[in-house]
Design an enzyme around this catalytic site. Sequence first.
Site, PDB file in Angstrom:
ATOM      1  N   TYR A 141       0.851  -1.187   0.000  1.00  0.00           N
ATOM      2  CA  TYR A 141       0.000   0.000   0.000  1.00  0.00           C
ATOM      3  C   TYR A 141       0.888   1.239   0.000  1.00  0.00           C
ATOM      4  O   TYR A 141       1.856   1.313   0.754  1.00  0.00           O
ATOM      5  CB  TYR A 141      -0.878  -0.012   1.254  1.00  0.00           C
ATOM      6  CG  TYR A 141      -1.777   1.207   1.413  1.00  0.00           C
ATOM      7  CD1 TYR A 141      -2.824   1.445   0.527  1.00  0.00           C
ATOM      8  CD2 TYR A 141      -1.586   2.099   2.463  1.00  0.00           C
ATOM      9  CE1 TYR A 141      -3.660   2.548   0.682  1.00  0.00           C
ATOM     10  CE2 TYR A 141      -2.420   3.206   2.631  1.00  0.00           C
ATOM     11  CZ  TYR A 141      -3.450   3.433   1.740  1.00  0.00           C
ATOM     12  OH  TYR A 141      -4.276   4.521   1.906  1.00  0.00           O
ATOM     13  N   ASP A 236       9.187   2.826  -0.316  1.00  0.00           N
ATOM     14  CA  ASP A 236       8.157   3.475   0.490  1.00  0.00           C
ATOM     15  C   ASP A 236       8.399   3.065   1.937  1.00  0.00           C
ATOM     16  O   ASP A 236       8.014   1.989   2.377  1.00  0.00           O
ATOM     17  CB  ASP A 236       6.767   3.045   0.015  1.00  0.00           C
ATOM     18  CG  ASP A 236       5.662   3.704   0.836  1.00  0.00           C
ATOM     19  OD1 ASP A 236       5.977   4.320   1.872  1.00  0.00           O
ATOM     20  OD2 ASP A 236       4.491   3.590   0.442  1.00  0.00           O
ATOM     21  N   LYS A 264       4.320   9.003   8.826  1.00  0.00           N
ATOM     22  CA  LYS A 264       4.096   8.397  10.141  1.00  0.00           C
ATOM     23  C   LYS A 264       5.092   8.879  11.220  1.00  0.00           C
ATOM     24  O   LYS A 264       4.953   9.976  11.718  1.00  0.00           O
ATOM     25  CB  LYS A 264       4.035   6.883  10.004  1.00  0.00           C
ATOM     26  CG  LYS A 264       2.835   6.505   9.097  1.00  0.00           C
ATOM     27  CD  LYS A 264       2.413   5.077   9.090  1.00  0.00           C
ATOM     28  CE  LYS A 264       1.077   4.973   8.352  1.00  0.00           C
ATOM     29  NZ  LYS A 264       1.057   4.117   7.175  1.00  0.00           N
TER      30      LYS A 264
END
Length: 428
Positions: A141, A236, A264
């Site tokens: 994702y 990522d 994050k």
Amino acid sequence: MKNAQLFGRARERIPSGVNSPVRAFGKVGGTPRFIAEAHGPYLVDAEGTRYIDHVLSWGPMILGHAHPEVVDAVVSQAGKGMSYGAPTELEIVMAEKVCGAIPSMERVRFVSSGTEASMSAIRLARGFTGRELIVKFEGCYHGHVDSLLVKAGSGALTFGVPDTSGVPDGIASTTVVLPYNDAGAFTRFMSGSGDRVAGVIVEPVAGNMGVVLPREGFLETLRTATREHGALLIFDEVITGFRFRYGGYQDVVGIGPDLTCLGKIIGGGMPVGAFGGRADIMALLAPAGPVYQAGTLSGNPMAMAAGIATLSVLQRDDPYEKLARSMTLLLDALREGASNAGLPLAVNHVGSMAGFFFHDGPVQTFEDVMASDSSRYARLFHLLLDKGVYLAPSAYEAMFVSVAHTDELIGSERAILRDALAKVAGPA
Ligand SMILES: *Cc1c(COP(=O)(O)O)cnc(C)c1O
């Protein structure tokens, strides 16, 4: 009742009552807890019930909630203004920290989410190479970017819509999806079509189909083959950045991608993302270069303050060994409970990030993940929630611990986990 009332009220105005799908408890059933406050390892809901939090806002809260140094930094910045839309020294400090910790990131730009980071990175890869295709991997994702919402794991997986409506075929067809952890399939694809590939984006540790570790040699193959075919390699690291060490997973394995996405942890709970990498590629960004990218709140001073404080604590305290030990203790209890109950359990784990699956045999691929028993996970989720332990409301998400999860707390939790597994094995 308060959670249920709030859920009802929320649904009157907010689709499904939530601003991000997995929060709605769709796949585990029941009522989402509406959170009133959070401190250290705990969430407290609107009814005053306290939970040991292993979601940690899906990763950012590695220091625990409301860490005093992060709170101080944010409060003190708020008094000086919350957004200027003009450059600040805070952004320089943050950029120096990130580039200093992750050597492949020679230049960096800050944005407001991981989605924006990956969206910008693939645009840049296309601009730099003049090619169209992006390769991604099944179950990975990268945020809800149109062209990356293909077999995208996480919320998309939970809801069984690995493809979304609203993305034109023409856009989806610029993305090629290959199996995660299959170096052979990647090499074969690249030898046929590598000269059309702008970028290859990958989660170096997959964290959005549960946690799946890269097989030996998989990431190395991506590096070698992208180089050979003139395509960019994009890691990522939104979930893995600063998670296992003061740096990226790339620094654990010693592989330098061309571009890296972060998010994050680097925002310490504020909305932040970042993308960066080779200076010659980043030089293509506007205003100096032809690849446009911008953001009203990009590099926002509140977010930079929270990020700088979080990274400073991580650098100073180096809590990574302790975090890994806490997670190991919890996972040992889970394994013990499962084995006592005669349940097959596969556990994947790096440092403070783990995934476990009710599955016979190892989980190394998207197929393995899909073959695991997610209804059993849903039962475990509710058994634990009733005992004050908050896991992700989906079988396809990671479990985290924070610095605030003390040895004592972990110790008391082990018994809860073992008991819950005994009950999961029993009749429904
Ligand atoms: C969470 C996540 C994203 C998306 O970040 P948002 O801030 O939710 O947009 C992208 N990539 C990975 C690997 C993630 O875990």
